[in-house]
Design a protein around this motif. Structure first.
Motif, PDB file in Angstrom:
ATOM      1  N   PHE A  67       2.340   9.109  -0.722  1.00 11.66           N
ATOM      2  CA  PHE A  67       1.974  10.169  -1.659  1.00 11.66           C
ATOM      3  C   PHE A  67       1.234   9.542  -2.837  1.00 11.66           C
ATOM      4  O   PHE A  67       1.822   8.770  -3.589  1.00 11.66           O
ATOM      5  N   PRO A  68      -0.054   9.870  -3.002  1.00  7.74           N
ATOM      6  CA  PRO A  68      -0.843   9.157  -4.016  1.00  7.74           C
ATOM      7  C   PRO A  68      -0.419   9.481  -5.444  1.00  7.74           C
ATOM      8  O   PRO A  68      -0.694   8.704  -6.349  1.00  7.74           O
ATOM      9  N   HIS A  69       0.240  10.644  -5.645  1.00  9.69           N
ATOM     10  CA  HIS A  69       0.583  11.031  -7.013  1.00  9.69           C
ATOM     11  C   HIS A  69       1.953  10.495  -7.432  1.00  9.69           C
ATOM     12  O   HIS A  69       2.430  10.818  -8.508  1.00  9.69           O
ATOM     13  N   MET A  70       2.593   9.725  -6.557  1.00 12.01           N
ATOM     14  CA  MET A  70       3.905   9.177  -6.901  1.00 12.01           C
ATOM     15  C   MET A  70       3.809   7.655  -6.958  1.00 12.01           C
ATOM     16  O   MET A  70       2.984   7.048  -6.285  1.00 12.01           O
ATOM     17  N   LEU A 106       0.074  13.787   4.969  1.00 13.76           N
ATOM     18  CA  LEU A 106       0.996  13.803   3.829  1.00 13.76           C
ATOM     19  C   LEU A 106       2.022  14.916   4.012  1.00 13.76           C
ATOM     20  O   LEU A 106       3.193  14.766   3.659  1.00 13.76           O
ATOM     21  N   VAL A 145       4.562  17.995  -3.038  1.00 13.83           N
ATOM     22  CA  VAL A 145       3.360  17.312  -2.539  1.00 13.83           C
ATOM     23  C   VAL A 145       2.108  18.161  -2.744  1.00 13.83           C
ATOM     24  O   VAL A 145       1.154  17.737  -3.388  1.00 13.83           O
ATOM     25  N   MET A 160      -0.756  17.780  -5.921  1.00 19.09           N
ATOM     26  CA  MET A 160      -2.022  17.209  -5.483  1.00 19.09           C
ATOM     27  C   MET A 160      -3.189  18.159  -5.676  1.00 19.09           C
ATOM     28  O   MET A 160      -4.320  17.717  -5.847  1.00 19.09           O
TER      29      MET A 160
END
Lengths: 350, 289
Positions: A86-89, B192, B210, B214
């Motif tokens: 997860f890129p935002h974590m 994801l 998620v 995002m």
């Protein structure tokens, strides 16, 4: 029994991706599903995880039929091909995600995430974002994120595919060690035969949505059940004579000068030919020999004493090849209706 | 001959990246500074002038009177707050309606169908603003289609007024919210969502942990459009707003009577939008635009 698949099939529209797969994978096994792209191995993995619903057949995990269950209801975790972090974590949050959802208390969650990151040598990277990590590090985070949940089964979808060769070889060793340590069943999807042979307890070779052979690495390599397996796992030399079609591995063949005294005996097979091509590979050299009786054979020689200049001189010379008949692997007998089918695999060589 | 001259110029430009850049950007920069920032500066300056109450002539002397009037007169304060509330309401309504639509177009619909849907979302933007606003005037009229539709339920339409303004503005700016969210959702990697489910998250949890974080930058991008367009609107409110007053139509009605006051009023939405953009920027959302 960790996983049992019965008559598992999956069609996407007109395309039959998986055509009736039966498979049993034992507890604590390192099991590889090997096959070329489009052979259905990843689809089988996705059906075990629950991302795809099978068109027919059942999936059992630890004796329980989970065919109709959603991914979040199955006690398996997946390491994705491109990691799917997860890129935002932060790295820490990624690893703790599964625990948080399972309402593991905060202190325990942090402790377990820390341990999991330490076990993949990323103890100091918890605060970083996935984008700040290298490919190999992301791969380890994905592994930690899956393992921290202590699943019964870990599914790995070509997890090493994006890494460079050095890192891949290192990760192969580490993965295998990790699997022995945690004792979880690993189901490992790969198209790389070396990877499958190095790491697995057992291998299933996939082709066109079906399993061609299931066995230990030695069984699959030394005694391929079908021409496809012979060709896909390792480099296969297919020869046909009165005994049928058989395969001989390149490293089993000895190269001899035409004049040199050769061993004789019923257990030896000797053929003559001309060296058509020489491929120097540093530690070894591959000789492609055009046989006088027709056909071609690849022979592999360790470069014990020869250098690249010396092996290059072999091109175009007459040569004799010799091997023990016991290394012949019969893939089809003359009575067999199916014509031998040699897949075009000039990929990694064993 | 001509060819070599062209090549010489090209070669010279190739060796001088700065000159190349200034040639490329000088015209748009000139336009931006003169027409855009210049007019904003003129607006701000004229807000400090006053109007002679007898001759209605603009007196070009410096005085903060207009701003004092704005801050002390309750009517202006109310109108400013009402305009802000309308802009917020329109933005929230659009976000709530746009999300499921964008989710469908970006992730559920088949690729072939997807293009058609995006075109369908864009089509209303080709119709004139006035036509659409007047269409709503008819819809909302006493005994009009909306009343007729709601009659069996024992209800009647909102008629002209503040709710009608919010409805019509939400309708007008909806595509500006759908498109960025659609783009954001389209870029969201499918694995994801798989990974989240794999780690035990149910649909709602995956959405919250998620999907929403995002695509938040996309929602913020859409909200910049809906918010600023609503704040500046003065036509819809005249057509379906009944007696409702917003900053836009106050500016409009003051332009001929008291230009400096209108200018002062006009700086209010500008100030609010600047504050809003700063807030959005702090959330990190503008990096995506």
């Amino acid at each position: 029994m960790a996983i049992r698949l019965r008559g598992l099939s999956k069609s996407f529209g007109q395309v039959e991706a998986v055509a009736g797969v039966d498979l049993e994978i034992g507890d604590g096994e390192f099991f590889s599903m090997l096959g070329p792209s489009g052979s259905g191995k990843t689809t089988v993995l996705r059906m075990i995880a629950g991302f795809e619903a099978p068109t027919a057949g059942t999936v059992e995990l630890a004796g329980q039929d989970v065919t109709r269950l959603a991914p979040f209801e199955r006690d398996v975790n997946t390491v994705f091909q491109d990691y799917a972090l997860f890129p935002h974590m932060s790295v820490e949050q990624n690893v703790a995600y599964g625990l948080k959802i399972r309402r593991v208390p905060k202190a325990e969650r942090a402790e377990r995430a820390r341990e999991a990151l330490a076990s993949v040598q990323l103890a100091d990277f918890g605060k970083r974002r996935p984008a700040q990590l290298s490919g190999g590090q992301r791969q380890r985070v994905a592994l930690a994120r899956a393992l921290v949940n202590r699943p019964k089964v870990l599914l790995l979808d070509e997890p090493l595919g994006a890494l460079d060769l050095k890192l891949r070889e290192q990760m192969q060793v580490e993965l295998k060690a990790l699997q022995r340590e945690v004792g979880i069943t690993f189901v490992f999807v790969t198209h790389d035969q070396v990877e499958a042979l190095t790491m697995s307890d057992r291998i299933a070779v996939f082709n066109r949505g079906r399993i061609e052979q299931v066995g230990t690495p030695a069984e699959v390599y030394e005694r391929p059940a079908t021409p496809f397996v012979a060709g896909f796992v390792g480099t296969s030399n297919l020869l046909t004579d009165e005994g049928g079609t058989y395969s001989i591995r390149p490293e089993k063949i000895r190269l001899l000068d035409e004049e040199a005294p050769a061993g004789t005996g019923d257990d030896l097979r000797t053929v003559t030919g001309t060296v058509a091509e020489v491929v120097y590979r540093g530690d070894s050299t591959r000789f492609l020999v055009a046989l006088d009786e027709g056909g071609r054979l690849t022979a592999l020689q360790q470069n014990h004493e020869t250098s690249s200049e010396e092996v290059a001189a072999y091109r175009g010379t007459r040569i004799r090849l010799q091997w023990h008949r016991r290394h012949n692997v019969i893939v089809t007998t003359p009575e067999s209706p199916e014509a031998p089918e040699a897949p075009e695999t000039e990929s990694t060589c064993v | 001959m001509n060819d070599t001259f062209g090549r010489r110029i090209a070669g010279m430009l190739h060796r001088r990246p700065r000159l190349r850049l200034s040639l490329l950007l000088s015209a748009p920069l000139l336009w931006l500074v003169l027409a855009y920032l210049g007019s904003l500066a003129a607006l701000f300056l004229s807000a400090f002038w006053t109007t002679d109450p007898f001759t209605s002539d603009v007196v070009k002397s410096w005085s903060p009177d207009n701003f004092r009037t704005l801050l002390t007169t309750s009517v202006y304060r109310d109108v400013a707050l009402r305009s802000l509330a309308v802009a917020v309401a329109v933005t929230v309504i659009d976000a709530v309606i746009a999300f499921p639509i964008a989710f469908y177009t970006a992730r559920v619909a088949s690729p072939r169908y997807r293009h058609l849907l995006v075109v369908a979302i864009l089509t209303p933007l080709w119709a004139s603003y006035l036509v659409k606003a007047y269409a709503w005037r008819i819809m909302l009229s006493e005994g009009g289609p909306l009343d007729w539709l709601l009659k069996p339920l024992g209800l009647h339409g909102p008629g002209y007024g503040l709710p009608a303004v919010i409805m019509v503005l939400a309708y007008l700016w909806l595509p500006y919210m759908i498109l960025p969210i659609h783009a954001g959702l389209e870029q969201l990697p499918a694995n994801l969502l798989d990974a989240s489910a794999d780690l035990g998250a149910r649909t709602w949890r995956t959405f919250r942990s998620v999907v929403l974080p995002m695509v938040f930058p996309s929602i913020a991008a859409g909200s910049v459009f809906t918010f600023s367009l609503s704040l500046g609107d003065y036509i819809a409110v005249q057509i379906v707003g009944g007696k409702t007053q917003l900053i836009g139509n106050l500016v409009y009605s003051n332009i001929t009577l008291d230009l400096p006051l209108a200018a002062a009023l006009g700086t209010v939405p500008v100030a609010i939008i600047v504050l809003y953009l700063l807030a959005v920027r702090r959330s990190g959302a503008l990096a995506a635009i």
